[in-house]
Design an enzyme around this catalytic site. Sequence first.
Site, PDB file in Angstrom:
ATOM      1  N   ASP A 200      32.569 -71.003   1.598  1.00  0.00           N
ATOM      2  CA  ASP A 200      33.070 -69.808   0.674  1.00  0.00           C
ATOM      3  C   ASP A 200      33.169 -68.728   1.646  1.00  0.00           C
ATOM      4  O   ASP A 200      32.737 -68.527   2.585  1.00  0.00           O
ATOM      5  CB  ASP A 200      32.049 -69.563  -0.334  1.00  0.00           C
ATOM      6  CG  ASP A 200      32.278 -70.495  -1.745  1.00  0.00           C
ATOM      7  OD1 ASP A 200      33.405 -71.228  -1.698  1.00  0.00           O
ATOM      8  OD2 ASP A 200      31.645 -70.531  -2.404  1.00  0.00           O
TER       9      ASP A 200
ATOM     10  N   LYS B  53      37.031 -67.311  -2.512  1.00  0.00           N
ATOM     11  CA  LYS B  53      37.538 -66.441  -3.505  1.00  0.00           C
ATOM     12  C   LYS B  53      37.091 -64.763  -3.449  1.00  0.00           C
ATOM     13  O   LYS B  53      36.221 -64.464  -2.993  1.00  0.00           O
ATOM     14  CB  LYS B  53      36.926 -66.916  -4.988  1.00  0.00           C
ATOM     15  CG  LYS B  53      36.980 -68.276  -5.365  1.00  0.00           C
ATOM     16  CD  LYS B  53      36.024 -68.169  -6.453  1.00  0.00           C
ATOM     17  CE  LYS B  53      35.941 -69.670  -7.065  1.00  0.00           C
ATOM     18  NZ  LYS B  53      36.721 -70.249  -7.816  1.00  0.00           N
TER      19      LYS B  53
ATOM     20  N   MET C 156      27.292 -58.686  -8.058  1.00  0.00           N
ATOM     21  CA  MET C 156      28.738 -58.656  -8.272  1.00  0.00           C
ATOM     22  C   MET C 156      28.920 -57.054  -8.916  1.00  0.00           C
ATOM     23  O   MET C 156      29.713 -57.472 -10.255  1.00  0.00           O
ATOM     24  CB  MET C 156      29.395 -59.760  -8.983  1.00  0.00           C
ATOM     25  CG  MET C 156      29.302 -60.880  -8.144  1.00  0.00           C
ATOM     26  SD  MET C 156      30.007 -62.581  -9.060  1.00  0.00           S
ATOM     27  CE  MET C 156      28.456 -63.092  -9.801  1.00  0.00           C
TER      28      MET C 156
HETATM   29  N1  SAH Z   1      25.245 -67.857  -4.849  1.00  0.00           N
HETATM   30  C1  SAH Z   1      25.033 -66.711  -4.220  1.00  0.00           C
HETATM   31  C2  SAH Z   1      25.613 -65.308  -5.106  1.00  0.00           C
HETATM   32  C3  SAH Z   1      27.132 -65.356  -5.368  1.00  0.00           C
HETATM   33  S1  SAH Z   1      28.016 -64.055  -6.374  1.00  0.00           S
HETATM   34  C4  SAH Z   1      23.387 -66.290  -4.141  1.00  0.00           C
HETATM   35  O1  SAH Z   1      22.841 -66.966  -4.556  1.00  0.00           O
HETATM   36  O2  SAH Z   1      23.293 -65.397  -3.516  1.00  0.00           O
HETATM   37  C5  SAH Z   1      28.292 -62.885  -5.106  1.00  0.00           C
HETATM   38  C6  SAH Z   1      27.287 -61.741  -5.054  1.00  0.00           C
HETATM   39  O3  SAH Z   1      25.985 -62.038  -4.592  1.00  0.00           O
HETATM   40  C7  SAH Z   1      27.765 -60.451  -4.488  1.00  0.00           C
HETATM   41  O4  SAH Z   1      28.833 -59.631  -5.418  1.00  0.00           O
HETATM   42  C8  SAH Z   1      26.528 -59.816  -4.136  1.00  0.00           C
HETATM   43  O5  SAH Z   1      26.431 -59.049  -5.389  1.00  0.00           O
HETATM   44  C9  SAH Z   1      25.762 -60.922  -4.107  1.00  0.00           C
HETATM   45  N2  SAH Z   1      25.395 -61.086  -2.436  1.00  0.00           N
HETATM   46  C10 SAH Z   1      25.562 -62.228  -1.838  1.00  0.00           C
HETATM   47  N3  SAH Z   1      25.175 -62.047  -0.660  1.00  0.00           N
HETATM   48  C11 SAH Z   1      24.975 -60.991  -0.469  1.00  0.00           C
HETATM   49  C12 SAH Z   1      24.325 -59.946   0.716  1.00  0.00           C
HETATM   50  N4  SAH Z   1      24.261 -60.379   1.987  1.00  0.00           N
HETATM   51  N5  SAH Z   1      24.026 -58.787   0.333  1.00  0.00           N
HETATM   52  C13 SAH Z   1      24.180 -57.893  -0.678  1.00  0.00           C
HETATM   53  N6  SAH Z   1      24.224 -58.885  -1.700  1.00  0.00           N
HETATM   54  C14 SAH Z   1      24.835 -60.143  -1.734  1.00  0.00           C
END
Ligand code: SAH
Length: 261
Positions: free
Chosen positions: A49, A71, A186
């Site tokens: 991803d 995406k 998000m």
């Molecule tokens: N599966 C992922 C989340 C996917 S949804 C998890 O468990 O972390 C994507 C959202 O995750 C982004 O919009 C943001 O809000 C958050 N996110 C993911 N990586 C991030 C990072 N390094 N720093 C800040 N927010 C992050």
Amino acid sequence: MPRLVSPPLDLPDFVPGSVWLVGAGPGDPGLLTALALHALANADVIVYDALVDRRVLALKHAAAALDYAGKRGGRPSAQQEDISLRLVRLAREGRRVLRLKGGDPFVFGRGGEEAIALKRAGVPFRVVPGITAAIGGLAYAGIPATHRDVNHSFAFVSGHGAGGSLPGEVDWQALSRAAPTIVVYMAMGHLADVAQRLIAAGRGSDEPAAIVSKATMPEQSVVETTLARAAADAASAQIEAPAMLVVGPAVKLRQGIRWFD
Ligand code: SAH
């Protein structure tokens, strides 16, 4: 001189024709699990991803093929159904398929949908959890997810529903009563709306809030603000994705803990 440790971990074989659904953590490659590293070293093809850090992909076996299934809002992106079908097809070709997702595959990552599709198709799979953004990101931001003086519960919420708007089923009233610390994934597209709903549900407009962007990455930035000012401060700081909103008094503890940046 650091001591090199090669623990005698008895890791499972990555069997050809199977899919490993793996969480890559929030960014810093040091946060990968041993199983994730093992999968990167042994996969034939990696379906990844947009959120997966480049430094993580660089750890793959040289012969492994990279297959982007990202995406990103606005850009053309693979449909979820197509991704599941692709995983099934690659496995049936006898490959070791690594499905790599940012954070944890089962936290706002559609890993459940892919696991169901694999199960239905009779493709063997394994789920490897990863450090989710809220856990890893808060640690690197210096905001404890729980602290005895502040909270005994916390909530992780999605600020993005299937149609792109705020998810309809989130009960902001109940949430704001139940969880002193709330982390919204998000949320950047609806920051003002999220903040307004929390305030309408009884949270203080001057309550501490933080926007944590690119957490655990060298470009990590943390904007400390309040619920009422969050959207305006995020805009003027030109926050870049990925980012999450953290709400609650725990944000204040950052001043005494901050260590990463
Ligand atoms: N599966 C992922 C989340 C996917 S949804 C998890 O468990 O972390 C994507 C959202 O995750 C982004 O919009 C943001 O809000 C958050 N996110 C993911 N990586 C991030 C990072 N390094 N720093 C800040 N927010 C992050």
